[in-house]
Design an enzyme around this catalytic site. Structure first.
Site, mmCIF file in Angstrom:
data_model
loop_
_atom_site.group_PDB
_atom_site.id
_atom_site.type_symbol
_atom_site.label_atom_id
_atom_site.label_comp_id
_atom_site.label_asym_id
_atom_site.label_seq_id
_atom_site.Cartn_x
_atom_site.Cartn_y
_atom_site.Cartn_z
ATOM 1 N N GLY A 1 0.784 -1.232 0.000
ATOM 2 C CA GLY A 1 0.000 0.000 0.000
ATOM 3 C C GLY A 1 0.809 1.271 0.000
ATOM 4 O O GLY A 1 2.016 1.286 -0.184
ATOM 5 N N CYS A 2 0.095 2.373 0.215
ATOM 6 C CA CYS A 2 0.682 3.697 0.098
ATOM 7 C C CYS A 2 1.709 3.939 1.195
ATOM 8 O O CYS A 2 1.666 3.351 2.252
ATOM 9 C CB CYS A 2 -0.412 4.751 0.177
ATOM 10 S SG CYS A 2 -1.321 4.673 1.708
ATOM 11 N N GLY A 3 2.649 4.826 0.909
ATOM 12 C CA GLY A 3 3.679 5.137 1.884
ATOM 13 C C GLY A 3 4.799 4.126 1.896
ATOM 14 O O GLY A 3 5.897 4.410 2.323
ATOM 15 N N ARG A 4 4.531 2.907 1.385
ATOM 16 C CA ARG A 4 5.499 1.818 1.270
ATOM 17 C C ARG A 4 6.361 1.709 2.516
ATOM 18 O O ARG A 4 7.509 2.107 2.562
ATOM 19 C CB ARG A 4 6.373 2.041 0.033
ATOM 20 C CG ARG A 4 7.219 0.835 -0.331
ATOM 21 C CD ARG A 4 6.385 -0.397 -0.569
ATOM 22 N NE ARG A 4 5.674 -0.343 -1.837
ATOM 23 C CZ ARG A 4 4.866 -1.305 -2.281
ATOM 24 N NH1 ARG A 4 4.638 -2.359 -1.536
ATOM 25 N NH2 ARG A 4 4.268 -1.192 -3.433
#
Length: 252
Positions: free
Chosen positions: A87-90
């Site tokens: 997901g976002c931000g990894r």
């Protein structure tokens, strides 16, 4: 047409006891809370008392942390495999599936009606100024024993959860008496963060993944998805929740 400001993200490098640990994309707010929550979630510290220093260098984008070295073996920790989270931000975690699966079962001290969680989710949505400004941020909230919310925001959903946990730790709040709310998907590694703090209930505006649900079932965490308006999906046993609404569904 209404234009919003851009969500902000910056590469921030975390140093631990003088050595580089990782670089991660973060929104540069509440960074002390993030560092505290991340170190705790990864098992580097067991309490805030083990943190000797957290210092941020905004010019270079570095966070320097010092923790008690008697318990923590930095050399052995750095040999562990780094896992990129979904997901976002990894995000990055050093915890394996096997290690998380060996967590102790959660023993929450609270039971609440599902309607209470839905109402708190509504209140949570009104306390996210960065999202309201940009339309592109994630947030996490801790429901305290008195019902008040601790809200933290970030470009990454994992980071927001770390910030909320860090803020709760700094206040000395006991995990088994808290509830976690998040705008983002509850993935396995996010559920692991909740488990590490001893929280028994986590709810999201979106979904929980299959591995998160499996972990929740195994170690007694109730996971709620699509908690918005009058709806909610209970993925797990619901042992800490009173199902006081016909809108609640149980995941197949």
């Amino acid at each position: 047409m209404l234009y919003k400001s851009c969500p902000e993200e910056y590469p921030v490098t975390l140093y631990l006891n003088g050595k580089e640990l990782l670089t991660i994309q973060l929104t540069e707010v509440d960074l002390q809370d993030w560092a505290t929550g991340y170190l705790f979630a990864e098992g580097i510290i067991d309490s805030v008392e083990e943190i000797k220093e957290i210092r941020f260098d905004p010019y270079r984008g570095n966070i320097f942390t010092e923790v008690e070295s008697e318990r923590f073996d930095m050399e052995q920790f750095l040999k562990r495999r780094r896992i990129l989270t979904a997901g976002c931000g990894r995000g990055v975690t050093f915890r394996s599936l096997k290690e998380v699966g060996q967590f102790k079962k959660i023993k929450s001290n609270i039971t609440v009606p599902l309607s209470y969680i839905r109402e708190k989710m509504k209140a949570f949505a009104k306390q996210t100024p960065l999202y309201l400004k940009t339309g592109g941020m994630h947030a996490a909230a801790i429901i305290q024993p008195d019902g008040e919310l601790i809200v933290r925001e970030d470009i990454g959903r994992h980071n927001a959860v770390d910030k909320a946990i860090g803020a709760a730790l700094k206040k000395g709040l006991p995990g088994p008496e808290l509830i976690m709310l998040t705008t983002g998907r509850i993935s396995f590694e996010m559920c692991a963060k909740v488990a590490k703090f001893g929280i028994g209930i986590a709810a999201s505006r979106t979904a929980a993944t299959n591995l998160a649900v499996a972990l929740g079932m195994e170690i007694s965490i109730d996971l709620i998805g699509y908690c918005r308006g009058q709806s909610a999906v209970v993925y797990t046993k619901g042992q800490y929740i009173w199902k006081d609404t016909s809108a609640a569904q149980r995941a197949p």
